[in-house]
Write a protein that holds these residues in place. Sequence first.
Motif, PDB file in Angstrom:
ATOM      1  N   GLN A  99       0.834  -1.207   0.000  1.00 20.51           N
ATOM      2  CA  GLN A  99       0.000   0.000   0.000  1.00 20.51           C
ATOM      3  C   GLN A  99       0.866   1.254   0.000  1.00 20.51           C
ATOM      4  N   ASP A 100       1.884   1.263   0.846  1.00 21.29           N
ATOM      5  CA  ASP A 100       2.766   2.426   0.917  1.00 21.29           C
ATOM      6  C   ASP A 100       3.540   2.633  -0.382  1.00 21.29           C
ATOM      7  N   LEU A 101       3.912   1.539  -1.051  1.00 17.67           N
ATOM      8  CA  LEU A 101       4.559   1.655  -2.366  1.00 17.67           C
ATOM      9  C   LEU A 101       3.631   2.372  -3.345  1.00 17.67           C
ATOM     10  N   ALA A 102       2.388   1.937  -3.377  1.00 15.47           N
ATOM     11  CA  ALA A 102       1.416   2.534  -4.298  1.00 15.47           C
ATOM     12  C   ALA A 102       1.224   4.017  -3.998  1.00 15.47           C
ATOM     13  N   TYR A 103       1.004   4.364  -2.737  1.00 16.20           N
ATOM     14  CA  TYR A 103       0.773   5.764  -2.381  1.00 16.20           C
ATOM     15  C   TYR A 103       2.026   6.608  -2.599  1.00 16.20           C
ATOM     16  N   GLY A 104       3.190   6.059  -2.321  1.00 18.86           N
ATOM     17  CA  GLY A 104       4.437   6.777  -2.538  1.00 18.86           C
ATOM     18  C   GLY A 104       4.726   7.037  -4.007  1.00 18.86           C
ATOM     19  N   ALA A 105       4.175   6.198  -4.877  1.00 19.19           N
ATOM     20  CA  ALA A 105       4.372   6.368  -6.325  1.00 19.19           C
ATOM     21  C   ALA A 105       3.336   7.303  -6.939  1.00 19.19           C
ATOM     22  N   GLY A 106       2.419   7.816  -6.126  1.00 21.16           N
ATOM     23  CA  GLY A 106       1.441   8.773  -6.628  1.00 21.16           C
ATOM     24  C   GLY A 106       0.018   8.270  -6.693  1.00 21.16           C
ATOM     25  N   ALA A 107      -0.239   7.081  -6.176  1.00 16.10           N
ATOM     26  CA  ALA A 107      -1.607   6.544  -6.207  1.00 16.10           C
ATOM     27  C   ALA A 107      -2.486   7.264  -5.185  1.00 16.10           C
ATOM     28  N   HIS A 108      -3.734   7.472  -5.539  1.00 14.46           N
ATOM     29  CA  HIS A 108      -4.694   7.990  -4.576  1.00 14.46           C
ATOM     30  C   HIS A 108      -5.596   6.873  -4.069  1.00 14.46           C
ATOM     31  N   ASP A 109      -5.456   5.688  -4.671  1.00 18.58           N
ATOM     32  CA  ASP A 109      -6.216   4.522  -4.229  1.00 18.58           C
ATOM     33  C   ASP A 109      -5.455   3.270  -4.660  1.00 18.58           C
TER      34      ASP A 109
END
Length: 131
Positions: A99-109
């Motif tokens: 989850q943190d990888l996704a959010y750190g890469a710019g994901a909002h969900d």
Amino acid sequence: MLLAAIRRLFSEDYYVQIHENRYEILPLSPFGVSRSFPARDAFSTSRLLVGNFIAAEKLLRDSLKQINGGSRLKRYRLIMHPRDKSEGGLCEVETRVLQDLAYGAGAHDAIIWEKEPLSATQAKALWQSPQ
């Protein structure tokens, strides 16, 4: 409602398969073609799929920018699917790392997917009725 419509306008959906030291990313837009992005700096270790968080996050961010043409306005919805080193399922820590990888890469969900591989149609359907 208006905010959701604006967010969709500047958002892209991707299905990210995470392999040992490599991402395979499928844009869920029409005519999306899966691309593979090998790590320049290894992010997997002998025990963990993501053992070097900084290297994994940088590769994911750079890979998404490359697919997107470098746009800084785009945000992402990502389906994160670990394909290696996940026998027996993921623990809370591994789920949180993804989850943190996704959010750190710019994901909002982000959705963490642990089951069988998805087709583009199946991946798109996850956003209509998340698990």
